[in-house]
Every structure is written in structure tokens, then in C-alpha cells.
Motif scaffolding. Structure first.
Motif: not given
Length: 230
Positions: A124-134
Motif C-alpha cells: 500500500l502507498a503511505p497515504e492509504i496506510g502502507g509502511g512498516a509493520p507495527d
């Protein structure tokens, strides 16, 4: 041929894929990243969640529980195979209760966290919630998994299958969620031999083979994911 909009590591999609395979219904699979909220997919199901089945006549059936009830209703009266919804009232209640347990409670407490953080967010793109796992959410999911494993063990010690003496939708719902967690390498199989043996039995069914062949780009499955005897 019916079309199933799914994601390979969506447990609800896997549940439906197992039932379709068990009933011998050939289906065209279309991979859908529901978080991207594609307009054409939202036209089929405004909720924007996988799975969605589109039958040959154009009938749109959204959601895992609705799809399996639809498939059950569509079985011919002279169907001679194994029916996954029991005939007895109490057995049907127990089967539906356990479907709800895994597709709602187990999902909310375990699968959703693990798949979202370890899989979906990667694409996912960062603007729709993408990124590193919590990592905190992953720890919560792994902690929540253990009482569920104990509960499956409790059921399988008392019964041949989860809802009773016959294989039912409940077994496939549970196995679909565990298969996702197993792909990610997070099932503590050494904690309950009864659960392990139950899963080996259902994992050995021909309906499971396509799931065991699934691969997510850039993610190697867990060490025993494709093993029938582990």
C-alpha cells in the motif's frame, strides 16, 4: 464459470476457495487489493471487502458467510457428495457458531493484525496506510493466538472434527485462518499436538493443494507451510 474476487492471503477468501474446491466448483480467480478501493470492485460490493463471487448468471454474492450459504442453497437435491452443513438443527447451530468465531473473533484478534501488518501494508502507498509493520500489533496478535489454539485443542479432544463427528464448514473456516498465520510462520504448532493432528488431516485434503501452492511476492512461506507431515 463463476468468478471469485479474492486476495491470496485474505482468510475469508481462502475459506471460500476451500469450499469451492471441496464441492468441485471451478472458478476464475481475480486477485483484488481491496484497500485500493477500485471503482469497478466497489460497484460489485460497496463494502469493498474480499471475497466477492460473481456467478455465471451475473448474481453478485459478497462476503464469505453469504457465499457459502449461497453455495449450499445451490447444491442440487440429488447431490451425493459430502455436505458441509449438517442436517441436524443443533449441529447446524454449532457449525454456524464456529464459522462466526473464526471469521469474526479470530480475525479481529489475530489474522487481521498479522496479515495487515506483515502483508497488506507492504503493497500500500503511505497515504492509504502502507509502511512498516507495527511491532506492538504483531505482539498482540501472537499473544491472542495462543488461547485460540487452546480452544481448538479443546474442541478436537472432545470431537472428531470441530463442530462434531463430521467435517463441516467450521473446519474450513478455522483452517483458512490458520493457513494464513502458518504462511507467515506464526503458528506455535509445538504447543498442542491435537491441534496439529487435526490441521494435518484437513491440510491433506485435495481442496487444500491450491492454497499450499500460493506465494506472495517477496515473502517466503513459513518452514512447514507446504508440508503435509510436519
Amino acid at each position: 464459470m463463476p468468478t471469485l474476487y479474492h486476495h491470496p492471503l485474505c482468510p475469508h477468501s481462502r475459506f471460500v476457495r476451500l469450499i469451492l474446491a471441496e464441492y468441485g466448483i471451478e472458478t476464475t480467480l481475480v486477485e483484488e487489493r481491496a484497500a485500493e478501493r477500485r471503482r469497478e470492485f466497489l460497484t460489485l460490493d460497496p463494502a469493498g471487502k474480499t471475497p466477492v463471487l460473481v456467478d455465471d448468471d451475473g448474481t453478485v454474492v459478497p462476503g464469505a458467510s453469504v457465499i457459502v450459504e449461497y453455495l449450499e442453497d445451490c447444491l442440487p437435491p440429488d447431490f451425493r457428495g459430502l455436505r458441509l452443513m449438517p442436517l441436524g438443527l443443533h449441529e447446524r447451530i454449532e457449525t454456524r457458531r464456529l464459522i462466526e468465531w473464526f471469521n469474526v473473533k479470530f480475525f479481529d484478534e489475530v489474522t487481521n493484525y498479522l496479515v495487515m501488518e506483515k502483508v497488506y501494508k507492504r503493497f500500500l502507498a503511505p497515504e492509504i496506510g502502507g509502511g512498516a509493520p507495527d511491532m506492538d500489533l504483531l505482539r498482540v496478535a501472537r499473544a491472542n493466538l495462543r488461547p485460540h489454539i487452546r480452544y481448538i485443542g479443546y474442541l478436537t479432544e472432545a470431537r472428531r472434527w470441530l463442530a462434531g463427528e463430521s467435517l463441516t464448514y467450521a473446519d474450513f473456516a478455522a483452517a483458512a485462518h490458520l493457513s494464513c498465520v502458518d504462511y507467515l510462520g506464526d503458528v506455535p504448532w509445538d504447543e498442542d499436538e491435537t491441534v496439529k493432528h487435526w490441521y494435518q488431516r484437513i491440510k491433506s485434503r485435495p481442496a487444500f493443494r491450491p492454497l499450499l501452492a500460493d506465494r506472495t511476492p517477496g515473502m517466503t512461506p513459513g518452514p512447514v507451510y507446504a508440508e503435509l507431515d510436519f
